[in-house]
Structures are given as structure tokens and as C-alpha cells.
Design a protein around this motif. Structure first.
Motif, PDB file in Angstrom:
ATOM      1  N   ALA A  32      39.843  35.857  49.880  1.00 27.24           N
ATOM      2  CA  ALA A  32      38.444  35.975  50.285  1.00 27.24           C
ATOM      3  C   ALA A  32      37.966  37.414  50.147  1.00 27.24           C
ATOM      4  CB  ALA A  32      38.266  35.497  51.724  1.00 27.24           C
ATOM      5  N   GLN A  33      38.836  38.376  50.530  1.00 28.44           N
ATOM      6  CA  GLN A  33      38.470  39.785  50.414  1.00 28.44           C
ATOM      7  C   GLN A  33      38.318  40.195  48.957  1.00 28.44           C
ATOM      8  OE1 GLN A  33      41.623  41.626  52.632  1.00 28.44           O
ATOM      9  NE2 GLN A  33      40.524  41.500  54.581  1.00 28.44           N
ATOM     10  N   LEU A  36      35.093  38.905  47.669  1.00 30.80           N
ATOM     11  CA  LEU A  36      34.004  39.683  48.247  1.00 30.80           C
ATOM     12  C   LEU A  36      33.857  41.028  47.533  1.00 30.80           C
ATOM     13  CD1 LEU A  36      32.028  39.059  50.523  1.00 30.80           C
ATOM     14  CD2 LEU A  36      33.475  40.378  52.066  1.00 30.80           C
ATOM     15  N   TYR A  55      29.615  35.416  46.255  1.00 28.87           N
ATOM     16  CA  TYR A  55      29.375  35.515  47.703  1.00 28.87           C
ATOM     17  C   TYR A  55      29.454  34.140  48.370  1.00 28.87           C
ATOM     18  CZ  TYR A  55      27.924  40.426  47.520  1.00 28.87           C
ATOM     19  OH  TYR A  55      27.898  41.788  47.373  1.00 28.87           O
ATOM     20  N   ALA A  58      33.060  33.351  48.744  1.00 26.58           N
ATOM     21  CA  ALA A  58      33.632  34.151  49.830  1.00 26.58           C
ATOM     22  C   ALA A  58      33.205  33.614  51.193  1.00 26.58           C
ATOM     23  CB  ALA A  58      33.202  35.611  49.680  1.00 26.58           C
TER      24      ALA A  58
END
Length: 663
Positions: A32-33, A36, A55, A58
Motif C-alpha cells: 500500500a505504501q 501511494l 490512489y 492505495a
């Protein structure tokens, strides 16, 4: 039964289990990071469409305020105002939301014609931003009040989308020229080389000082702007002249004899000031060209006030006799972000001093100056009380000067940008706008001022659940060409419209916290005498996380395939999602109690997956819908394991429901 803590095998086994789960969670969080970070990079490069997908991914992996904030910003910057409204509505509820979130939420609401709600957000923004000048706060609030008044009493106007000109790209700045229309567009063109180089923003240099792509504008992914000409029913073609730039060119203005033109362009000058590691924006300039004895356009000449390293000059308007040139600039000494200036031709043929039109200019942005044959002055600005974005204003001739500018009202103006006003006759003209319903980002419209509109439409908006009238509903009428006019229902839920003759309209209603009303048709085609049409509309309230049963979505015993009768009902859900483009749903599937519990859970997931796949195949974005199988955990009747029931009773449990999880 207690577990023996001295059982080393048990301890090691469970320690390994928790270690695995911990590593899995860390892996998901890391992914997820990573997504992002990649989204942030695309955002930095102005690649907003790409950033939206990242986005969203994420956010689905891990909802964060940062993802919500950036999604709201991306949709705002790409002018998708329904989506921007949805995400800003979420953002302002987040702890620590910045004051600007309320401003942008108000802007999104205003762009969606929800002026009463926008006013509330602007007032909140004024409370949170103590540094906001009282004049700016007052203008935001008064603009909402004025827009509601203009929509309640619209000007008599016929507006039509120029379908024979407009493309899915930007089309704007239309003027008449030798029996045709010259306009600006960034449409794809076979004469322009189709080579796309990604990750380079429009007219900005990266750390290595590499020039931007010469074909594709990184912000939009389209070609650079070019001048086109269209005559009669012929297709638009590139305007036949050499502008001297590989980047943006447009819009143009011509003298009455058609022998001299002025236009805006961007180019990369040899002496541009560059700073390593800092993106550089190239400013726009004005150039001119004259026809030679053979009717060919000559070499382009720079305008006297071009200064690419200091400021921009653009939006030229040349008077019919060629004696005065009006233009827009952000040069030092102006009143606002961009001001309108005029300079007059000298005896030697050059241009005199640039004079600021102080009685016209504001602290905002002024654009697209135009004079009619009676010396009335038209221009667009976002610095005065208006509908939203750029509005068209008229300053009537008064003696040797101009009277106080007046807003041209609704529906010539819209909640979006309205500019490049150009009269082709006393009551007819052309207008550019990115209003809702167009072909592309900006579209060209024709208009007729003060026509006789003898047909009427009246009705009431009602809560479908309670039957009560709904105030504040935005009722919209769209024509086949996509042109839309809107009205807001009063305290009794009432609305009314004046209709054009021999026209078919599509009507729908929109209100926050309600599903959009189903689109219906109103037509006066073939009706000769004036008439008053009556049409009530109904809106369903949105209740988040409440299951809504889809009627007749049943499955054959032990099967997950979509039956024909189920497909008919799923198409209704597709229609709901298309008419409500901001909602996300969970589609839940249920089985009856017959068979193994674990197997039923697997079967219900397969059924949900099949339904979702069907919906996606009908054009719904997969990120908006999630499949969830519940097995036999949520029976609607007493038919649990071991209970004897009829086939009809069991089939009642083999159902599909949807839940709105985001509006």
C-alpha cells in the motif's frame, strides 16, 4: 480445556502462525505504501488520471486521509466535479482536515449546481481561515445567493452544442473567418506524429533539463493545441499557416478584412532561464501574421510586450479596423491574477503603451475580451459575483467609456468556466464552456439571445420512500446534443422550465444523500401549439451499509451461473450505478441451508463473483463493486439445517443484495 504452555511444539507452531500473519500484514502495508509513493510521483508530474487509479488502489488497501485528500484533488484538477464532491465530503469529516478542504468542497458543490450546500461550506471555510479577506468571503457567499436567483429566473436563451465541430478533446475559442469557423483544439490529428513519451509534464523541464515532448501534452495526454478551420458540413482541418511552434497554438483573432491575425502560442526560447532541479513553466506569448499578395500567411511576428521569462500575454482581440489590440496578461503592476490591457496602433504601424482597463479588472482572472458592433464590451472573469469559474460579463458603452459590468446570467453562464464569447449577429453567437454534458473538456456552443419559448414544464420532486416533497433538488434537462439546463426545487419541491419547440429532453434529479432520479423523457416534437407539461420525479434516500434486495436474482440449485431472468435485474443495478457514478457497492450473495456450510460459503462467493463480473462487463469500473459471499449465515426464514421447507422457501434464501458503502 486449557492449553499447556510448556508444550514447545505448540508454542513454536503458533509462534510461526503469528509470525506469518505479521509478515503478511507487513507485506500488505508495504505494498500500500509503495502504491501511494508511486501515486504521489504521478501527482507531482501532473498525471492526474494515472494518479487516480493508484490512489484508489492505495485507499482500498488502506484508507488514509492522504489518499482521500489526493483523490479529491485529482478529481478537482481534472474537473470531474461529482467525484470531487464525493471525496471532499469524506475529507471534511476527517480529523485535522485543512481549511482549504472546505473551500474546495464548496467549489465542487457549486460546480454541481448545489449552491445552497456550497454556501454552507464557504461559511465554514471563512470561519476556519481567519486570514480570508472579508471581501472574498462575501463574494463566495453572495455568488451562491445570486446563482440561485439566476437559476430561479433564467434568461431566455437557446443554447446548442456544436456537435459538428466538437471532439472528445478540448475545443474552444471559436471565431468566424471567411464563411467558416476558426477554433482551437488539442484533438488527435493524423498529420501530427503519434509518439507518446510519458512522465514529462507540459512545458516543464526535469532535473536533466530535458525539453518536453513535442507531440503530447503530459497533463492531458492529448496533442498540443492547434488552430483548426471548419466550413459548412466539412470536417475540421488544420488552419493553413506556419505558427513557428511545436507546442500550443491558439486562439486567434482576425481583422474585418481577414488579412491580419493575432494568436497565442508557446515556444521554448533559446535564452529561457533554467534552474537545475526545479521544473520550469514556459509562459505564453502573442504573435501575428499578415497575408501576402498571393493570399498566403506570412512569417509570424512577436508582439511588442512578449516577455517569456517574466510574464504571459494571451487572449488577443484585434478591432475590426486593426487599430486596437486587447489582450490578457499577468505582467507586473496589474490588479489581479490576469488583467485585460489595450494598446493602440501608432502612426508608424507599431503598438503604443499597454493600458490597463482598470474599470474592468479585478483581483481574479480576466479572460477573452470582445467588442460588438455597438461598442459593448464582453469578457470573462472569476473575480466578480458569478455562477462559478469564469462567467461572461457585459459592460455597455457609456459615453467614451464603459458602464459597470453586468453578469450575463443563467443559462449563458454555468457553474463551470464560460468564456470566449463571440457574437456572429445581433442575437446569435458562439461561446466556449466546459459545462456538464459536453463532448469533451471544453466545447463550443452556439446561442440565440431572447428567443420566444412558449412551452413549459412543471413538476414536483418527491422522496420515494416517504412521498414528501423534496426542496433543494437539482432538476436537469438535457437535449440530444448534451446541452443541459438546470433548476433547483423550492421549499415545496416544485420546479419549472421554459422549453424550446420541437425538442426532446431527458430529465433527472440530483440531491445529496439521495440516489439520482431515474432519467425520463419529455418531448414536444410534432406539437404545434404551446403547452404545459407536468412531470414529478422521485428520489430514493441513500442509507449506507443497509442491504437492498435485488428482486428476482435467483440461482438454480447448486449453480452460480447468471440466469436470463437474473441478468434483467442486474441490468437495473448497472443503470443505478451509471446514473450515480460516485457510489461504491458491495454485492452480497446468499445460499439456502441445504448442503455443507463450508461448501455453501464457497458457492455464495462464486455467485457473487459471477454477478460482479456481469456488472463489470456492462461498463462499471471494477473498483466500484466488491463481491461478498455469505453462504447460509443470513437466512430470511426458518429454513435452517434440518428444517423441512418447500422449494419456494429455499429459493427465497438464494438471493442477491447490494449495499452502498460509499456515496
Amino acid at each position: 480445556m486449557q492449553l499447556k504452555t510448556n508444550n514447545k511444539k505448540y508454542q513454536m507452531m503458533h509462534r510461526g502462525k503469528w509470525l506469518f500473519l505479521g509478515l503478511l500484514a507487513m507485506g500488505l502495508q508495504t505494498k500500500a505504501q509503495y502504491v501511494l509513493l508511486k501515486a504521489d510521483e504521478e501527482f507531482r508530474l501532473f498525471h492526474y488520471s494515472t494518479a487516480i487509479g493508484l490512489y484508489t488502489e492505495a485507499y482500498q488497501k488502506k484508507p488514509t486521509t492522504h489518499a482521500i485528500e489526493r483523490l479529491a484533488a485529482c478529481y478537482r484538477l481534472t474537473k470531474d466535479y461529482p467525484q470531487a464532491e464525493s471525496w471532499y465530503a469524506m475529507l471534511v469529516k476527517e480529523k485535522g482536515a485543512k481549511p482549504e478542504a472546505f473551500l474546495y468542497y464548496g467549489d465542487a458543490l457549486r460546480n454541481n449546481s448545489k449552491y445552497a450546500e456550497a454556501k454552507i461550506q464557504y461559511q465554514k471555510y471563512g470561519e476556519l481561515n481567519r486570514d480570508l479577506p472579508a471581501t472574498q468571503k462575501s463574494m463566495l457567499v453572495l455568488s451562491c445567493d445570486s446563482a440561485l436567483s439566476w437559476m430561479k429566473s433564467p434568461k431566455s436563451l437557446v443554447l446548442n452544442n456544436k456537435k459538428n465541430i466538437n471532439s472528445v478533446s478540448e475545443d474552444w475559442g471559436a471565431v468566424t473567418y471567411q464563411g467558416g469557423i476558426v477554433f482551437t483544439s488539442d484533438r488527435r490529428n493524423a498529420l501530427v506524429q503519434e509518439e507518446v513519451k510519458k512522465n514529462r509534464p507540459f512545458l516543464k523541464f526535469d532535473e536533466a533539463n530535458i525539453a518536453p515532448d513535442k507531440v503530447t501534452y503530459g497533463w492531458t495526454g492529448n496533442n498540443y493545441l492547434r488552430l483548426y478551420v471548419q466550413k459548412g458540413t466539412d470536417s475540421a482541418t488544420l488552419f493553413p499557416f506556419n505558427a513557428g511552434s511545436e507546442y500550443h497554438v491558439g486562439a486567434a483573432t482576425f481583422t474585418a478584412d481577414g488579412n491580419e491575425m493575432y494568436f497565442t502560442l508557446t515556444r521554448i526560447p533559446e535564452l529561457i532561464e533554467r534552474e537545475k532541479g526545479v521544473p520550469k513553466t514556459v509562459r505564453v506569448e502573442i504573435y501575428s501574421s499578415k497575408k501576402d499578395a498571393n493570399g498566403k500567411w506570412g512569417a509570424v511576428q512577436p508582439f511588442k510586450y512578449n516577455n517569456v521569462n517574466e510574464y504571459s500575454v494571451g487572449d488577443p482581440f484585434i478591432s475590426k479596423d486593426g487599430g486596437a489590440l486587447y489582450f490578457v496578461s499577468d505582467m507586473p503592476g496589474g490588479k489581479g491574477l490576469t488583467d485585460i490591457y489595450v494598446c493602440f496602433r501608432t502612426e508608424g504601424g507599431g503598438w503604443g503603451k499597454a493600458i490597463n482597463l482598470e474599470e474592468i479588472n479585478t483581483e481574479g482572472s480576466e479572460r477573452s475580451p470582445f467588442f460588438d458592433d455597438d461598442s459593448n464590451f464582453y469578457f470573462s472573469t472569476d473575480g466578480r459575483i458569478g455562477m462559478g469559474g469564469l462567467d461572461v460579463f457585459k459592460a455597455a458603452k457609456r459615453g467614451n467609456g464603459l458602464a459597470e459590468p453586468k453578469n450575463m446570467g443563467y443559462p449563458l453562464n454555468s457553474p463551470q468556466d464560460d468564456f470566449a464569447f463571440f457574437l456572429t449577429g445581433k442575437k446569435e453567437g458562439l461561446l466556449s464552456s466546459d459545462r456538464v454534458g459536453g463532448n469533451g473538456s471544453d466545447d463550443i456552443y452556439s446561442f440565440i439571445l431572447n428567443p420566444n419559448l412558449s412551452f413549459k414544464l412543471e413538476g414536483v420532486a418527491l422522496d420515494k420512500k416517504t412521498g414528501l416533497p423534496l426542496p433543494g433538488v437539482i432538476v436537469s434537462l438535457s437535449k440530444a446534443d448534451g446541452t443541459i439546463i438546470s433548476a433547483q426545487t423550492d421549499d415545496q419541491g416544485r420546479y419549472k422550465f421554459n422549453l424550446e419547440e420541437n425538442t426532446e429532453y431527458f430529465i433527472k434529479g440530483t440531491k445529496t444523500d439521495f440516489r439520482n432520479a431515474e432519467t425520463e423523457t419529455i418531448s414536444n416534437v410534432g406539437i404545434e401549439k404551446s403547452a404545459v407539461f407536468k412531470k414529478n420525479i422521485y428520489l430514493d434516500p441513500i442509507e449506507l451499509f443497509k442491504e437492498i434486495k435485488l428482486e428476482n436474482i435467483y440461482y438454480d440449485f447448486d449453480k452460480s451461473n447468471i440466469r436470463k431472468d437474473a441478468a434483467i435485474e442486474l441490468d437495473k443495478l448497472v443503470k443505478i450505478m451509471k446514473e450515480n457514478p460516485t457510489i461504491w457497492i458491495e454485492l452480497g450473495s446468499h445460499t439456502d441451508s441445504r448442503g455443507n456450510d463450508k461448501y455453501n460459503m464457497k458457492l455464495s462467493q462464486a455467485r457473487a463473483d459471477a454477478a460482479v463480473s456481469y456488472i463489470i462487463s456492462r461498463g462499471i469500473d471494477k473498483v466500484r463493486i466488491k463481491a461478498k459471499g455469505y453462504g447460509e449465515t443470513r437466512l430470511l426464514n426458518q429454513c435452517a439445517n434440518g428444517v423441512e421447507c418447500t422449494e419456494e422457501q429455499h429459493q427465497l434464501n438464494r438471493r442477491t443484495e447490494f449495499t452502498i458503502v460509499k456515496q
